[in-house]
Design an enzyme around this catalytic site. Sequence first.
Site, PDB file in Angstrom:
ATOM      1  N   TRP A 275       0.852  -1.188   0.000  1.00  0.00           N
ATOM      2  CA  TRP A 275       0.000   0.000   0.000  1.00  0.00           C
ATOM      3  C   TRP A 275       0.884   1.232   0.000  1.00  0.00           C
ATOM      4  CZ3 TRP A 275      -0.223   3.991   3.675  1.00  0.00           C
ATOM      5  CH2 TRP A 275      -1.125   5.015   3.327  1.00  0.00           C
TER       6      TRP A 275
ATOM      7  N   GLU B 255      -3.309  -3.098  -2.123  1.00  0.00           N
ATOM      8  CA  GLU B 255      -4.417  -2.454  -1.400  1.00  0.00           C
ATOM      9  C   GLU B 255      -4.776  -1.132  -2.068  1.00  0.00           C
ATOM     10  OE1 GLU B 255      -3.471  -1.421   2.682  1.00  0.00           O
ATOM     11  OE2 GLU B 255      -5.539  -0.847   3.141  1.00  0.00           O
TER      12      GLU B 255
ATOM     13  N   LYS C  88      -7.047   2.570  -2.366  1.00  0.00           N
ATOM     14  CA  LYS C  88      -7.523   3.619  -1.454  1.00  0.00           C
ATOM     15  C   LYS C  88      -8.128   4.729  -2.286  1.00  0.00           C
ATOM     16  CE  LYS C  88      -5.887   6.430   2.379  1.00  0.00           C
ATOM     17  NZ  LYS C  88      -5.484   6.205   3.766  1.00  0.00           N
TER      18      LYS C  88
ATOM     19  N   ASP D  87      -9.642  -2.737   1.957  1.00  0.00           N
ATOM     20  CA  ASP D  87      -9.734  -2.156   3.297  1.00  0.00           C
ATOM     21  C   ASP D  87     -11.086  -1.460   3.321  1.00  0.00           C
ATOM     22  OD1 ASP D  87      -9.675  -0.008   5.243  1.00  0.00           O
ATOM     23  OD2 ASP D  87      -7.512  -0.331   5.439  1.00  0.00           O
TER      24      ASP D  87
ATOM     25  N   HIS E  16     -11.674   2.240   2.687  1.00  0.00           N
ATOM     26  CA  HIS E  16     -11.126   2.855   1.479  1.00  0.00           C
ATOM     27  C   HIS E  16     -12.096   2.985   0.316  1.00  0.00           C
ATOM     28  CE1 HIS E  16      -6.696   1.959   2.772  1.00  0.00           C
ATOM     29  NE2 HIS E  16      -7.391   2.652   3.644  1.00  0.00           N
TER      30      HIS E  16
ATOM     31  N   HIS F 175      -8.491  -5.738   4.961  1.00  0.00           N
ATOM     32  CA  HIS F 175      -8.153  -4.942   6.132  1.00  0.00           C
ATOM     33  C   HIS F 175      -9.477  -4.551   6.753  1.00  0.00           C
ATOM     34  CE1 HIS F 175      -3.783  -3.343   5.508  1.00  0.00           C
ATOM     35  NE2 HIS F 175      -3.844  -4.633   5.783  1.00  0.00           N
TER      36      HIS F 175
ATOM     37  N   ASP G   8     -12.054   7.812   6.241  1.00  0.00           N
ATOM     38  CA  ASP G   8     -11.216   6.643   6.525  1.00  0.00           C
ATOM     39  C   ASP G   8     -10.427   6.881   7.810  1.00  0.00           C
ATOM     40  OD1 ASP G   8      -9.673   4.359   6.269  1.00  0.00           O
ATOM     41  OD2 ASP G   8      -8.225   5.321   4.932  1.00  0.00           O
TER      42      ASP G   8
ATOM     43  N   ASP H 186     -10.052   5.063  10.578  1.00  0.00           N
ATOM     44  CA  ASP H 186      -9.438   3.929  11.285  1.00  0.00           C
ATOM     45  C   ASP H 186      -9.788   3.884  12.768  1.00  0.00           C
ATOM     46  OD1 ASP H 186      -7.972   2.343   9.273  1.00  0.00           O
ATOM     47  OD2 ASP H 186      -6.911   4.203   8.917  1.00  0.00           O
TER      48      ASP H 186
ATOM     49  N   ASP I 166      -6.985  -3.444  10.915  1.00  0.00           N
ATOM     50  CA  ASP I 166      -6.231  -2.230  10.579  1.00  0.00           C
ATOM     51  C   ASP I 166      -6.943  -1.001  11.132  1.00  0.00           C
ATOM     52  OD1 ASP I 166      -4.560  -0.334   9.524  1.00  0.00           O
ATOM     53  OD2 ASP I 166      -5.220  -0.575   7.440  1.00  0.00           O
TER      54      ASP I 166
HETATM   55  C1  RNT Z   1      -3.796   3.188   4.999  1.00  0.00           C
HETATM   56  C2  RNT Z   1      -3.922   1.730   4.768  1.00  0.00           C
HETATM   57  C3  RNT Z   1      -2.773   0.906   5.260  1.00  0.00           C
HETATM   58  C4  RNT Z   1      -2.268   1.313   6.621  1.00  0.00           C
HETATM   59  C5  RNT Z   1      -1.297   0.345   7.229  1.00  0.00           C
HETATM   60  C6  RNT Z   1      -0.577   0.942   8.385  1.00  0.00           C
HETATM   61  O1  RNT Z   1      -4.920   3.880   4.705  1.00  0.00           O
HETATM   62  O2  RNT Z   1      -5.105   1.262   5.301  1.00  0.00           O
HETATM   63  O3  RNT Z   1      -3.134  -0.430   5.221  1.00  0.00           O
HETATM   64  O4  RNT Z   1      -3.302   1.523   7.513  1.00  0.00           O
HETATM   65  O5  RNT Z   1      -0.450  -0.136   6.275  1.00  0.00           O
HETATM   66 ZN    ZN Z   2      -5.400  -0.813   5.295  1.00  0.00          ZN
END
Ligand code: RNT
Ligand code: ZN
Length: 417
Positions: free
Chosen positions: A182, A223, A225, A258, A261, A285, A293, A295, A325
């Site tokens: 990523w 990954e 985003k 993820d 994303h 994720h 996003d 987290d 994640d």
């Molecule tokens: C970032 C991605 C990625 C990170 C990690 C730390 O938006 O989700 O996966 O969160 O690699």
């Molecule tokens: Zn991620």
Amino acid sequence: MNTRYESAKEIFAAYGVDTDAAIAKLKNIPVSLHCWQGDDVIGFDNEGGLTGGIQTTGNYPGKATTPEQLLADMDKVISLCPGAKKLNVHACYAIFEEGEWVDRDKLEPKHFKKWVEFAKERNMGIDFNPTFFSHPMQKDGLTLSHPDADVRKFWIEHGKACIRIATYFAEETGVPCVMNIWTGDGFKDVPADRMGPRMRYKESIEEILSEPFDFAKVKPCVESKVFGIGVESYTAGSAEFTLSMAAMHKDKCLPLMDNGHYHPTEVVSDKIPALLCFFPEIALHITRGVRWDSDHVLLLDDETKEMAKEIVRCDALDRVYMALDYFDASINRISAWTVGFRSWQKALLTALCTPNAMLKKLQDESNFTELMVMQEDMKMLPFEDVWAKYCEECGVPANHAWFAEVKKYEEEVLSKR
Ligand code: RNT
Ligand code: ZN
């Protein structure tokens, strides 16, 4: 006298669900526990300061700042969570000897020996991530897609080094290593060229994947985003880009979704079965975005349950690599970690105790009225009693009793840092 579990077991059995089997199954499904919740995604190879479009907010005291502290904290989390675990390590968490340091393009397996020892002692596999952020060679917010070939070269070498380290993890632990690519590459404002950076990104990833590896042992992922902080207008690794990348290199990499994303009304629960029609394996994720996003710590909310249900319904527990994640720096980090891991376990157990065969039949017979009635009924089944039994068998507290342990750890360990 009938215990609560025995009574719940009967209730579920009436719907054709075997709760003993659900518990036995879940015990063997590994979920990847990310090391980066423990120190706000900082790691040990840099002076600190997170870049790359991701951010932590909060300043809760007691965060881990050394490998010893981080491993001890992770151990605490592991002891409070039921189920099988894998470690998820980022390259910036290399553990150097006293006075030693190498840059990311020169990382070697030996810099992760302590992680391997930790994993092996606990019978866990390890997943891995090259770290394409928080580094001076991330120039103008770009890494693998930068127009300067020297910048790209540095990061390609990093990616290749990480493939070698992933091979080491797989060979040492005997468990395949999911290695996720990523980058936060993108632009804050309207770009003049959208395809150029993507072509460079594509070629760079292909170069990384040209490093020899055994796809049975190392599972590279890409990954996607949609945007990041400071890269709101464009990301090189968009959903279409990474999905096409994985589709065109099916013998070398997997798509990784993820759930933070995508645009807010898109749901990954619906994308899982779509991808499973085409890919033998996919990776996830699992996170919780609040308005963006962000987290946030994973909770047992509707979409979390829905994602778990899809994996189970598609009979894909062995085709989906599941990794957590999220990162919250505003609350006790051990607690944040634990709540998130336990939430995903609850979601999986709930999914395994859902009478999917019966519900599918109603759908196939176009019995949509009854399907709605039954789906609503399912929400009130005594999952709590099955969860309590599962936790008991795994030797962890079923309810908030685990939090007393965290408070004690905070008093005795975290507050002294
Ligand atoms: C970032 C991605 C990625 C990170 C990690 C730390 O938006 O989700 O996966 O969160 O690699
Ligand atoms: Zn991620």
